[in-house]
Design an enzyme around this catalytic site. Structure first.
Site, PDB file in Angstrom:
ATOM      1  CG  ASN A 107     -27.070  10.315   1.005  1.00 26.25           C
ATOM      2  OD1 ASN A 107     -26.426  10.396  -0.054  1.00 26.25           O
ATOM      3  ND2 ASN A 107     -27.988  11.215   1.366  1.00 26.25           N
ATOM      4  CB  THR A 152      20.032  16.826  24.344  1.00 32.26           C
ATOM      5  OG1 THR A 152      21.148  17.588  24.972  1.00 32.26           O
ATOM      6  CG2 THR A 152      19.465  15.578  25.125  1.00 32.26           C
ATOM      7  CG  HIS A 153      20.075  21.146  22.665  1.00 32.43           C
ATOM      8  ND1 HIS A 153      18.738  22.091  22.571  1.00 32.43           N
ATOM      9  CD2 HIS A 153      20.068  20.596  23.819  1.00 32.43           C
ATOM     10  CE1 HIS A 153      18.461  22.207  23.820  1.00 32.43           C
ATOM     11  NE2 HIS A 153      19.331  21.204  24.554  1.00 32.43           N
ATOM     12  CB  SER A 274      25.080  11.887  -7.870  1.00 33.08           C
ATOM     13  OG  SER A 274      25.611  12.993  -8.913  1.00 33.08           O
ATOM     14  CE  LYS A 280      25.760  13.425  -2.981  1.00 33.72           C
ATOM     15  NZ  LYS A 280      25.427  14.722  -3.878  1.00 33.72           N
ATOM     16  CG  ASN A 282      22.548  11.322  -3.541  1.00 38.92           C
ATOM     17  OD1 ASN A 282      23.483  11.677  -2.651  1.00 38.92           O
ATOM     18  ND2 ASN A 282      22.175  11.443  -4.673  1.00 38.92           N
ATOM     19  CD  GLU A 287      17.440  12.879   0.488  1.00 35.85           C
ATOM     20  OE1 GLU A 287      17.485  14.155   0.291  1.00 35.85           O
ATOM     21  OE2 GLU A 287      17.806  12.159  -0.305  1.00 35.85           O
TER      22      GLU A 287
HETATM   23  N1  ARG Z   1     -20.664   9.714  -4.947  1.00 35.34           N
HETATM   24  C1  ARG Z   1     -21.240  10.244  -3.633  1.00 35.34           C
HETATM   25  C2  ARG Z   1     -20.242  10.418  -2.609  1.00 35.34           C
HETATM   26  O1  ARG Z   1     -19.057   9.940  -2.479  1.00 35.34           O
HETATM   27  C3  ARG Z   1     -22.159   8.998  -3.282  1.00 35.34           C
HETATM   28  C4  ARG Z   1     -23.332   9.800  -2.458  1.00 35.34           C
HETATM   29  C5  ARG Z   1     -24.236  10.567  -3.314  1.00 35.34           C
HETATM   30  N2  ARG Z   1     -25.283  10.956  -2.751  1.00 35.34           N
HETATM   31  C6  ARG Z   1     -26.440  11.937  -3.117  1.00 35.34           C
HETATM   32  N3  ARG Z   1     -27.196  12.342  -2.484  1.00 35.34           N
HETATM   33  N4  ARG Z   1     -25.984  12.564  -4.033  1.00 35.34           N
HETATM   34  O2  ARG Z   1     -20.308  11.009  -1.426  1.00 35.34           O
END
Ligand code: ARG
Length: 458
Positions: A107, A152-153, A274, A280, A282, A287
């Protein structure tokens, strides 16, 4: 009833929905870099023996080399980039690899890796925008005296300098760069060491890993560290705003390149032909820049929707944070590069612009202002008189400067021959010399300032 899909059994579906390696392998450099910092800190803190740390460092460096040359392998069972690196590390150095994950979790790992990636992305965008601004300033300088109709517009309003028009985009990009710079400053804190959500009991040194990774300081709250993605949203919101600016410039190029306008000729390098209409040329690149801004805004929206209402701390939904950021970054990079190339190479037709500026009664306001200034009419009355003059010119099929003094005086006897001084588009543009106005001398003031900001010589 569910067809072949489920014949595989739920575990293969689980593997597929769970895996992020197909996209998060983009983070391999950041993942290895953060692990190198983490293990160096663990060794310094005597949480991991120096000898083991050396093995881990060597193994990580070997993986970096392997990925650099052969790419990152994708094994859905290993879910994500973090587990790929760790699994490969234990293949190379054996069970000691397991010590790397002391005092951290995927995490805080993913939060750190992704921050490092987004920070670099912001820096890349800033460099690209710098190049775009330089191209804008150089073309603006060349065309400070080129006169075009201002709209404008999308109706001819008053004549302006083409250089002034281009410098309007310089200003938008200046603010875009400040948004990215702002976001970068705000996000530059290290989540590493927040662990799963609550911090860790190991005696880690978060200041050390933060500074090794170029962060200003460690984040102050472990729950926040692993659960917010506002830095990615800051990037996407700044990218969206920037892409909106690019799309407006792109749209102007599309309009200007059309035959009825004929203001520009796009370079061969940024147009296509084209297959059935040989005449053309383009404006496909323009775009697509216009179109890509929609996808960038969509990516921003996708992450907004993902994050909305998630309880603290980490939830797996957050794994979906990466694809929109990666997609938006690729699209934005291409869009900036395409607009920079088009600006640098486009051919402006000064004659055509001037002809249209002269044809649209675009000096009508100058005439009205003259009536106020020189003939002392109240503005409302001047507006009315001007209306009558424009109708007459329209009827005669000529411009305001082509009417005779007698015709003017028949409409209002207070008009004298000095009026012809203000009816030309050049006089009109030159007169708008208020700060930030379109008078070429004013435009040059802003260009000089821009050149200084961009570190160019004046
Ligand atoms: N692959 C996970 C992500 O991108 C990593 C974290 C995973 N943590 C867990 N507790 N499962 O968020």
């Amino acid at each position: 009833m569910w067809g072949g899909r489920f014949a595989d059994g739920p575990s293969s579906i689980m593997r597929e929905i769970n895996a992020s390696i197909p996209f998060d392998k983009k983070l391999w450099r950041q993942d290895i870099r953060a692990s190198l910092a983490h293990v160096a800190m663990l060794a310094d803190q005597k949480i991991v023996e120096a000898e083991d740390a050396t093995k881990i460092v060597d193994g990580l460096n070997q993986i970096a080399e392997e990925y650099e040359t052969g790419g990152v392998p994708e094994d859905l069972d290993l879910e994500d980039i973090h587990m790929h690196v760790e699994a490969r590390l234990s293949e190379i150095i054996g069970p000691v690899a397991g010590r790397l994950h002391t005092a951290r979790s995927r995490n805080d790992q993913v939060a750190t890796d992704f921050r490092l990636w987004v920070r670099e992305a912001m820096e890349m965008v800033d460099d690209a925008l710098d190049a775009l601004q330089k191209a804008l300033v150089s073309r603006a300088e060349e065309h400070a005296d080129t006169i075009m109709p201002g709209f404008t517009h999308l109706q001819s309003a008053q004549p302006v300098s083409l250089g002034h028009h281009l410098m309007a985009y310089y200003e938008m990009v200046r603010r875009d760069r400040s948004r990215f710079a702002d976001a970068r400053k705000r996000m530059n804190e290290s989540p590493l060491g927040a662990a799963a959500l609550a911090g860790t009991g190991f005696a880690i040194d978060r200041d050390k890993t933060a500074s090794m990774l170029g962060f200003d300081n460690p984040t102050a709250n472990s729950l926040d560290s692993v659960s917010d993605r506002d830095f990615a949203l800051d990037y996407l919101m700044a990218a969206t705003q920037c892409s909106l600016h690019l799309s407006r410039l792109a749209e102007e190029f599309v309009i200007w390149a059309s035959q009825p306008f004929g203001f520009i000729k796009l370079p061969d390098s940024f147009s296509t032909g084209s297959s059935i209409m040989p005449q053309k040329r383009n404006p496909d690149a323009a775009e697509l820049v216009r179109g890509h801004s929609g996808r960038i805004a969509g990516a921003m929206n996708a992450l907004v929707m993902t994050m909305k209402g998630l309880p603290l701390a980490y939830s797996k939904d957050m794994q979906d944070d990466k694809p929109p950021v990666f997609e938006a970054h690729d699209l934005l990079g291409l869009s900036i590069a395409a607009m920079t190339g088009m600006i640098a190479e486009v051919e402006f037709s000064g004659n055509r612009m001037r002809a249209l500026a002269e044809s649209g009664f675009s000096t009508a306001t100058d005439f009205a202002d003259w009536l106020v200034r020189e003939a002392k009419l109240p503005f409302r009355e001047a507006h009315h008189v001007t209306g009558a003059v424009v109708s007459l010119a329209e009827e005669q099929g000529c411009g305001l400067a082509d009417l005779t003094l007698e015709q003017y005086q028949a409409i209002d006897s207070r008009i004298d021959e000095r009026v012809f001084d203000v009816l030309s588009v050049d006089a009109s543009v030159a007169s708008r010399s208020s700060y930030g106005g379109t008078a070429p001398d004013q435009v040059r003031v802003q260009i000089a300032k821009a050149r200084q900001t961009l570190g160019l010589e004046n």
